[in-house]
Design a protein around this motif. Structure first.
Motif, PDB file in Angstrom:
ATOM      1  N   LEU A  21       0.827  -1.202   0.000  1.00 46.61           N
ATOM      2  CA  LEU A  21       0.000   0.000   0.000  1.00 46.61           C
ATOM      3  C   LEU A  21       0.858   1.247   0.000  1.00 46.61           C
ATOM      4  N   ARG A  22       0.298   2.334  -0.541  1.00 49.60           N
ATOM      5  CA  ARG A  22       1.049   3.560  -0.775  1.00 49.60           C
ATOM      6  C   ARG A  22       0.307   4.757  -0.171  1.00 49.60           C
ATOM      7  N   PRO A  23       0.834   5.970  -0.317  1.00 45.43           N
ATOM      8  CA  PRO A  23       0.147   7.154   0.226  1.00 45.43           C
ATOM      9  C   PRO A  23      -1.269   7.340  -0.308  1.00 45.43           C
ATOM     10  N   LEU A  24      -1.505   7.040  -1.595  1.00 48.89           N
ATOM     11  CA  LEU A  24      -2.835   7.113  -2.182  1.00 48.89           C
ATOM     12  C   LEU A  24      -3.269   5.707  -2.589  1.00 48.89           C
ATOM     13  N   ASN A  25      -4.448   5.290  -2.148  1.00 53.22           N
ATOM     14  CA  ASN A  25      -4.948   3.950  -2.428  1.00 53.22           C
ATOM     15  C   ASN A  25      -6.427   4.053  -2.801  1.00 53.22           C
ATOM     16  N   LEU A  26      -6.859   3.197  -3.721  1.00 52.24           N
ATOM     17  CA  LEU A  26      -8.205   3.297  -4.289  1.00 52.24           C
ATOM     18  C   LEU A  26      -8.964   1.982  -4.134  1.00 52.24           C
ATOM     19  N   PHE A 274      -4.039   8.057   2.309  1.00 56.61           N
ATOM     20  CA  PHE A 274      -5.458   8.139   1.990  1.00 56.61           C
ATOM     21  C   PHE A 274      -5.952   6.828   1.391  1.00 56.61           C
ATOM     22  N   PHE A 275      -7.152   6.438   1.817  1.00 59.21           N
ATOM     23  CA  PHE A 275      -7.867   5.315   1.216  1.00 59.21           C
ATOM     24  C   PHE A 275      -9.181   5.874   0.691  1.00 59.21           C
ATOM     25  N   ILE A 276      -9.380   5.783  -0.616  1.00 58.98           N
ATOM     26  CA  ILE A 276     -10.491   6.441  -1.287  1.00 58.98           C
ATOM     27  C   ILE A 276     -11.393   5.398  -1.922  1.00 58.98           C
ATOM     28  N   ALA A 277     -12.668   5.418  -1.548  1.00 60.78           N
ATOM     29  CA  ALA A 277     -13.672   4.575  -2.204  1.00 60.78           C
ATOM     30  C   ALA A 277     -14.515   5.470  -3.105  1.00 60.78           C
ATOM     31  N   THR A 278     -14.780   5.031  -4.320  1.00 60.15           N
ATOM     32  CA  THR A 278     -15.503   5.886  -5.254  1.00 60.15           C
ATOM     33  C   THR A 278     -16.285   5.063  -6.265  1.00 60.15           C
ATOM     34  N   HIS A 279     -17.352   5.709  -6.806  1.00 59.87           N
ATOM     35  CA  HIS A 279     -18.077   5.187  -7.962  1.00 59.87           C
ATOM     36  C   HIS A 279     -17.840   6.072  -9.182  1.00 59.87           C
ATOM     37  N   GLN A 293       1.483  11.280 -14.204  1.00 54.47           N
ATOM     38  CA  GLN A 293       2.212  12.549 -14.157  1.00 54.47           C
ATOM     39  C   GLN A 293       3.389  12.505 -13.186  1.00 54.47           C
ATOM     40  N   HIS A 294       3.167  11.886 -12.028  1.00 52.03           N
ATOM     41  CA  HIS A 294       4.201  11.882 -10.989  1.00 52.03           C
ATOM     42  C   HIS A 294       4.916  10.541 -10.873  1.00 52.03           C
ATOM     43  N   HIS A 295       4.607   9.652 -11.793  1.00 49.33           N
ATOM     44  CA  HIS A 295       5.203   8.314 -11.811  1.00 49.33           C
ATOM     45  C   HIS A 295       5.129   7.685 -10.415  1.00 49.33           C
ATOM     46  N   MET A 296       3.913   7.651  -9.875  1.00 52.21           N
ATOM     47  CA  MET A 296       3.721   7.136  -8.531  1.00 52.21           C
ATOM     48  C   MET A 296       2.747   5.959  -8.539  1.00 52.21           C
ATOM     49  N   SER A 297       3.001   5.019  -7.669  1.00 48.50           N
ATOM     50  CA  SER A 297       2.148   3.863  -7.529  1.00 48.50           C
ATOM     51  C   SER A 297       0.871   4.246  -6.771  1.00 48.50           C
ATOM     52  N   ILE A 298      -0.299   3.883  -7.317  1.00 51.10           N
ATOM     53  CA  ILE A 298      -1.582   4.044  -6.628  1.00 51.10           C
ATOM     54  C   ILE A 298      -2.274   2.689  -6.682  1.00 51.10           C
ATOM     55  N   PRO A 299      -2.141   1.885  -5.620  1.00 56.21           N
ATOM     56  CA  PRO A 299      -2.754   0.551  -5.611  1.00 56.21           C
ATOM     57  C   PRO A 299      -4.275   0.627  -5.697  1.00 56.21           C
ATOM     58  N   VAL A 300      -4.860  -0.356  -6.391  1.00 57.96           N
ATOM     59  CA  VAL A 300      -6.305  -0.425  -6.575  1.00 57.96           C
ATOM     60  C   VAL A 300      -6.810  -1.789  -6.116  1.00 57.96           C
ATOM     61  N   ALA A 310      -9.726  -8.131  -7.092  1.00 53.80           N
ATOM     62  CA  ALA A 310      -8.630  -7.965  -8.046  1.00 53.80           C
ATOM     63  C   ALA A 310      -7.723  -6.851  -7.543  1.00 53.80           C
ATOM     64  N   TYR A 311      -6.426  -6.995  -7.809  1.00 50.50           N
ATOM     65  CA  TYR A 311      -5.438  -6.038  -7.331  1.00 50.50           C
ATOM     66  C   TYR A 311      -4.699  -5.450  -8.529  1.00 50.50           C
ATOM     67  N   ASP A 312      -4.728  -4.130  -8.637  1.00 50.71           N
ATOM     68  CA  ASP A 312      -4.098  -3.449  -9.759  1.00 50.71           C
ATOM     69  C   ASP A 312      -3.326  -2.242  -9.249  1.00 50.71           C
ATOM     70  N   ASP A 313      -2.727  -1.517 -10.176  1.00 48.22           N
ATOM     71  CA  ASP A 313      -1.999  -0.299  -9.856  1.00 48.22           C
ATOM     72  C   ASP A 313      -2.230   0.699 -10.981  1.00 48.22           C
ATOM     73  N   LEU A 314      -2.662   1.903 -10.641  1.00 46.68           N
ATOM     74  CA  LEU A 314      -2.948   2.900 -11.673  1.00 46.68           C
ATOM     75  C   LEU A 314      -1.704   3.319 -12.437  1.00 46.68           C
ATOM     76  N   LEU A 315      -0.537   3.089 -11.874  1.00 42.91           N
ATOM     77  CA  LEU A 315       0.695   3.396 -12.608  1.00 42.91           C
ATOM     78  C   LEU A 315       0.818   2.495 -13.838  1.00 42.91           C
ATOM     79  N   ALA A 316       0.241   1.308 -13.758  1.00 40.13           N
ATOM     80  CA  ALA A 316       0.315   0.359 -14.870  1.00 40.13           C
ATOM     81  C   ALA A 316      -0.821   0.551 -15.867  1.00 40.13           C
ATOM     82  N   GLY A 317      -1.787   1.407 -15.547  1.00 39.59           N
ATOM     83  CA  GLY A 317      -2.893   1.657 -16.464  1.00 39.59           C
ATOM     84  C   GLY A 317      -4.230   1.593 -15.756  1.00 39.59           C
ATOM     85  N   MET A 318      -5.279   1.903 -16.509  1.00 42.71           N
ATOM     86  CA  MET A 318      -6.636   1.839 -15.967  1.00 42.71           C
ATOM     87  C   MET A 318      -7.030   0.370 -15.793  1.00 42.71           C
TER      88      MET A 318
END
Length: 347
Positions: A21-26, A274-279, A293-300, A310-318
Motif C-alpha cells: 500500500l502507498r500514500p494514495l490507495n483506491l 489516503f484510502f479512497i472509495a468511489t463510484h 504525471q508523478h510516476h507514482m504507484s496508486i494501488p487499486v 482484483a489487485y491493480d496499480d494505476l501506474l500500470a494503467g486503468m
C-alpha cells in the motif's frame, strides 16, 4: 502508514490480501460489494492502535478493539460479523509503519469478548486517523452527539461520532505545516468562501463576502470540503494521519472532485495516507493521471459480487472495472449513434 491488510471471513469478504500500500490507495466496486466494510475494518484497527496506552488509559487492546468494533459496525454480537458462507473464524491482520502489526480473530459464537488479539506496538501510535463518510455531518452534529452520548442509540456509528468530536476542536494559531497551509488555500478556492464554527452558539456558518448563511442552507458539497478544511486548521490531522474517504465524489461537481484529489496528492507528499472509495469515473481518471504525471504507484482494490477481489496499480494503467466499463460503453454508444441515425435516414 498502513503497509498491508489481510482479512478472512470478515462480513461478505471471504479473503482480501492487499499488499504494498502507498500514500494514495483506491477501492472500487459496485454497491453491495463491501467497500465501506473494508474501510471501516481498517479504521477500527487504526483507532484501536491510537487509543491503546494513550495517556492514563488502562483499557486493554482487546477491550478497546471490542468497543470500537461494536460501535463502528453496530452489531449486538461480534459473531454476526463473521462470514456465514463457511464455519471458519474471522481473522484480521494489518502491517503498519513497516515493522509493526495488529491482529485478531474470533468465531461466529463470539458475543463481546475477543480472546485472541495482539499488537507489536509498545505504546499508542501517535497520530489521528479519521473517516469521512459520504454524508456530511456539520448540520447533524447535535443530532449525532445526542444520539450517541446521551441516548446511547444505534444509528450514527463511531465514524460519525469521532468526526464530529474532531471538528469541534478549535483552530490553532501560528504557522501550520507547510503542505497543510498550501492545501487550505486550495480548499478555500474550491469553497468560494469560508465555513466557520460559532463556539458560543455551537453552530456552523458559511460566509461568502460579508454575508453569513446558515449551514443548513449551504450546499452539501461545500459542507464536505469544509470538513477537511477544519481538520487541517485545528491540526487534528498531522503528517502521520491516515484518512478514509467514502464516496469522495458525493455532492461534488466533477471539477471540484478533480481539485480535491489534486489537494490530496499534495498532502500525501507530507506523509499522510489516503484510502479512497468511489463510484466516479472522474475520480478514477484523475487518480490515473496523477499516477502517470508523478510516476507514482496508486494501488487499486477492485471488489465484485463474485467475491474474488482484483489487485491493480494505476501506474500500470486503468484497471478492468465495471465503473470504467460502463463509461466506455456509454462513449461507444455515443460514437455509434450518429452512424445509426445516418444509416436510418439514408434507408
Amino acid at each position: 502508514m498502513i503497509n498491508a491488510i489481510r482479512l478472512e471471513n470478515f462480513g461478505m469478504h471471504e479473503r482480501v490480501a492487499w499488499q504494498n500500500l502507498r500514500p494514495l490507495n483506491l477501492i472500487l466496486g459496485v454497491n453491495g460489494t463491501g467497500k465501506t466494510f473494508i474501510l471501516k475494518a481498517m479504521y477500527v484497527a487504526m483507532r484501536t492502535l491510537e487509543q491503546y496506552k494513550r495517556g492514563n488509559a488502562q483499557q486493554s487492546l482487546p477491550d478497546i478493539l471490542q468497543e470500537k468494533l461494536h460501535w463502528t459496525f453496530q452489531t449486538d454480537r461480534l459473531g454476526d460479523l463473521v462470514n456465514k458462507a463457511n464455519h471458519a473464524k474471522l481473522t484480521f491482520a494489518m502491517t503498519v509503519d513497516n515493522d509493526k502489526s495488529i491482529s485478531y480473530e474470533f468465531g461466529r459464537d463470539t458475543v463481546g469478548k475477543i480472546l485472541k488479539a495482539g499488537t507489536t506496538f509498545q505504546r499508542n501510535r501517535d497520530s489521528n486517523t479519521i473517516y469521512i463518510p459520504a454524508k456530511e455531518v456539520l448540520s447533524l452534529q447535535d443530532v449525532i452527539l445526542k444520539s450517541r452520548e446521551q441516548d446511547m442509540m444505534y444509528g450514527f456509528d463511531d465514524t460519525y461520532l469521532d468526526l464530529v468530536k474532531a471538528l469541534q476542536l478549535p483552530r490553532q494559531r501560528g504557522k501550520n505545516y507547510q503542505y497543510f497551509a498550501a492545501s487550505r488555500r486550495l480548499l478555500r478556492d474550491i469553497l468560494g468562501g469560508a465555513v466557520d464554527y460559532d463556539e458560543q452558539k455551537h453552530q456552523w456558518y458559511y460566509k461568502k463576502g460579508n454575508t453569513r448563511y446558515s449551514i443548513n442552507t449551504t450546499a452539501e458539497g461545500i459542507k464536505k470540503i469544509a470538513i477537511f478544511n477544519q481538520l487541517l486548521a485545528n491540526r487534528y490531522l498531522t503528517p502521520r494521519s491516515i484518512v478514509f474517504l467514502d464516496e469522495i465524489e458525493s455532492s461534488l461537481h466533477p471539477q471540484a472532485v478533480v481539485a480535491f484529489l489534486q489537494m490530496l496528492y499534495e498532502l500525501s507528499q507530507s506523509g499522510m495516507q489516503f484510502f479512497i472509495a468511489t463510484h466516479s469515473y472522474f475520480a478514477i481518471k484523475e487518480l490515473y493521471l496523477l499516477a502517470q504525471q508523478h510516476h507514482m504507484s496508486i494501488p487499486v482494490l477492485s471488489l465484485s459480487d463474485t467475491g474474488t477481489p482484483a489487485y491493480d496499480d494505476l501506474l500500470a494503467g486503468m484497471p478492468d472495472n465495471s465503473i470504467i466499463d460502463t463509461s466506455i460503453h456509454q462513449y461507444e454508444k455515443e460514437v455509434d449513434f450518429p452512424l445509426e441515425n445516418g444509416y436510418a435516414q439514408r434507408a
